[in-house]
Write a protein that holds these residues in place. Structure first.
Motif, PDB file in Angstrom:
ATOM      1  N   VAL A  24       0.491  -1.260   0.223  1.00  0.00           N
ATOM      2  CA  VAL A  24       0.173  -0.101   0.175  1.00  0.00           C
ATOM      3  C   VAL A  24       1.330   1.308  -0.258  1.00  0.00           C
ATOM      4  N   SER A  25       2.271   1.011   0.026  1.00  0.00           N
ATOM      5  CA  SER A  25       2.861   2.533  -0.096  1.00  0.00           C
ATOM      6  C   SER A  25       3.086   2.951  -1.326  1.00  0.00           C
ATOM      7  N   GLY A  26       2.578   4.691  -0.930  1.00  0.00           N
ATOM      8  CA  GLY A  26       3.217   5.187  -2.415  1.00  0.00           C
ATOM      9  C   GLY A  26       1.579   5.721  -2.715  1.00  0.00           C
ATOM     10  N   ILE A  27       0.610   4.667  -2.582  1.00  0.00           N
ATOM     11  CA  ILE A  27      -0.603   5.226  -3.086  1.00  0.00           C
ATOM     12  C   ILE A  27      -1.312   6.062  -2.355  1.00  0.00           C
ATOM     13  N   GLU A  28      -1.774   7.250  -2.900  1.00  0.00           N
ATOM     14  CA  GLU A  28      -2.270   8.308  -3.038  1.00  0.00           C
ATOM     15  C   GLU A  28      -3.519   8.157  -1.670  1.00  0.00           C
ATOM     16  N   ASN A  29      -3.098   9.933  -1.005  1.00  0.00           N
ATOM     17  CA  ASN A  29      -4.243   9.929   0.131  1.00  0.00           C
ATOM     18  C   ASN A  29      -4.502   8.480   0.727  1.00  0.00           C
ATOM     19  N   ALA A 332      -8.208  -6.605   4.201  1.00  0.00           N
ATOM     20  CA  ALA A 332      -7.702  -5.199   4.033  1.00  0.00           C
ATOM     21  C   ALA A 332      -7.629  -4.949   2.523  1.00  0.00           C
ATOM     22  N   LEU A 333      -7.283  -5.352   1.502  1.00  0.00           N
ATOM     23  CA  LEU A 333      -7.391  -4.516   0.249  1.00  0.00           C
ATOM     24  C   LEU A 333      -8.239  -3.901  -0.093  1.00  0.00           C
ATOM     25  N   ASP A 334     -10.079  -4.532  -0.113  1.00  0.00           N
ATOM     26  CA  ASP A 334     -10.909  -3.891  -0.354  1.00  0.00           C
ATOM     27  C   ASP A 334     -11.266  -2.719   0.582  1.00  0.00           C
ATOM     28  N   LEU A 335     -10.505  -2.355   1.734  1.00  0.00           N
ATOM     29  CA  LEU A 335     -10.416  -1.123   3.176  1.00  0.00           C
ATOM     30  C   LEU A 335      -9.410  -0.217   2.228  1.00  0.00           C
ATOM     31  N   VAL A 336      -8.377  -0.944   1.749  1.00  0.00           N
ATOM     32  CA  VAL A 336      -7.803  -0.245   0.628  1.00  0.00           C
ATOM     33  C   VAL A 336      -7.852   0.493  -0.401  1.00  0.00           C
ATOM     34  N   GLU A 337      -8.370   0.038  -0.708  1.00  0.00           N
ATOM     35  CA  GLU A 337      -9.923   0.159  -2.296  1.00  0.00           C
ATOM     36  C   GLU A 337     -10.336   1.358  -2.639  1.00  0.00           C
ATOM     37  N   LYS A 338     -11.338   0.909  -1.289  1.00  0.00           N
ATOM     38  CA  LYS A 338     -12.608   1.659  -0.884  1.00  0.00           C
ATOM     39  C   LYS A 338     -12.694   2.998  -0.402  1.00  0.00           C
ATOM     40  N   ALA A 339     -11.347   2.520   1.004  1.00  0.00           N
ATOM     41  CA  ALA A 339     -11.950   3.484   2.244  1.00  0.00           C
ATOM     42  C   ALA A 339     -10.149   4.424   2.016  1.00  0.00           C
ATOM     43  N   ARG A 340      -9.181   3.892   1.613  1.00  0.00           N
ATOM     44  CA  ARG A 340      -7.767   4.137   1.455  1.00  0.00           C
ATOM     45  C   ARG A 340      -7.405   3.872   3.123  1.00  0.00           C
TER      46      ARG A 340
END
Length: 383
Positions: A24-29, A332-340
């Motif tokens: 998840v490093s480098g993903i904006e916001n 956890a991946l869905d949380l990253v994608e939908k909620a950052r």
């Protein structure tokens, strides 16, 4: 040439914590509540001690076990804080972080086909080293016991091959600790048996409701204690650990340590000496802030209807995922994608962590508030 690489090394993996953090490093916001890295700087007076060591050319090898003055300070620390006495000369080793201490202990005490009992779920840093030693990790299921690694649980996993019981408390990932009575019952269970207790007490100074108790006070002759300054003094990058055990054990551990790293960094040792003397109570201010954060995060998680055990120490919550049909990595991946929002999937902490996620509160209150707002919004829209 990869086919020539040791098969035991091939069969271990990078820590699931780091694997997800890197993903998840480098993903904006992105708001990340993943890593157990204190957000406080190393205390100024400790940093100054490190700088002085450089200026004074304290940049040579030290005694393999560490500067005697530092070993004395480490032993004094354990007497003052936990009322356990170790000889600085023969029963204390300064290591390159608690991780190196874990490595050299296992390589000293384990042999092929011996067994090590671990609580499940647990920090992922033990299993790979156990396997590299040719030994077998045995996970004791503590999920149905409020994550308490008690004698009653341990007893059902003991065999003739059991060589060591790992007792990490306060725990990563659950934050759960043990009472004095529970520690005594574990000591009574293994006393006189050919079994070591590896007490990983790296979070001992971050115990909230009561002072930490070391199991070495109940069963000193069979216990190897590991601690360090990474969490208590926010010195993760300085890589200073402390190892305590009876001389009959440390004299063998020291041989492995010597051939592994020779000695811990001389500059870091100078900083550690300052931390354990003038800064012996530096953790108090940090602990008070962590306690505020813990109570805030706990209240928010309960308000969201999440199932969680309130941690006694450390800075983690291990939270049950509302929908148990979803794998923790996918959640956890869905949380990253939908909620950052980034948390650590429970599967990083053994198969017994499946169905949970770990949330670190070693972050500012502002970051925690934003992260929990995102989690609440995500849950309201997804479940």
């Amino acid at each position: 040439m990869e086919h020539l690489v040791n098969k035991k090394v091939k069969n271990i993996e990078i820590s699931g914590i780091r694997k997800f953090f890197n993903l998840v490093s480098g993903i904006e916001n992105m708001v990340s509540l993943t890593i157990g890295q204190p957000d406080f700087p190393t205390p100024e007076h400790v940093k100054e001690a490190g700088k002085r060591a450089i200026d004074q050319n304290q940049t040579t090898y030290t005694h393999n076990a560490g500067l005697l003055e530092l070993r004395r300070a480490a032993a004094d620390f354990y007497i003052e804080k936990y009322n356990i006495a170790y000889s600085p000369e023969t029963e204390t080793i300064i290591t390159s972080g608690a991780s190196e201490a874990i490595d050299i202990v296992f390589r000293t005490i384990l042999e092929e086909d011996t067994e090590v009992i671990l609580p499940g779920p647990v920090y992922p840093g033990y299993e790979p080293i156990i396997k590299l030693c040719g030994a077998k990790p045995v996970y004791a299921d503590i999920r149905g016991n409020d994550f308490r690694f008690t004698a009653e649980v341990i007893g059902s996993y003991l065999t003739e091959q059991t060589r060591c019981i790992v007792l990490p408390y306060p725990s990563n990932p659950t934050g759960v600790s043990l009472t004095d009575q529970e520690l005594k019952e574990i000591a009574d269970l293994v006393e006189g048996k050919d079994i070591f207790i590896l007490a990983d007490e790296i979070y001992s100074e971050l115990s909230y409701e009561k002072q930490h108790t070391s199991i070495a006070g109940f069963i000193r002759e069979q216990t190897i204690v590991i601690n360090g300054l990474s969490k208590s003094h926010s010195m993760t990058g300085w890589r200073i650990g402390m190892l305590f055990a009876p001389e009959s054990i440390t004299r063998h551990i020291l041989k492995v340590h010597q051939y592994n790293v020779t000695c811990a960094s001389s500059i870091s040792q100078a900083a550690a000496l300052e931390a354990l003397t003038a800064g012996i109570n530096d953790a108090e201010g940090m602990k008070a802030e962590y306690l505020k954060r813990r109570d805030y995060v706990y209240a928010r998680l309960i308000e969201m209807g999440l199932e969680v055990v309130k941690p006694d120490g450390a800075f983690y919550f291990f939270v049950r995922i509302p929908d148990q049909k979803i794998r923790s990595f996918d959640f956890a991946l869905d949380l990253v994608e939908k909620a950052r929002l980034a948390v650590v999937p429970g599967s990083a902490f053994s198969d017994m962590g499946e169905g949970y996620f770990r949330l670190s509160f070693a972050y500012s209150m502002e970051t925690l508030e934003e992260g929990l707002n995102r989690l609440e919004t995500y849950l309201n829209n997804s479940f």
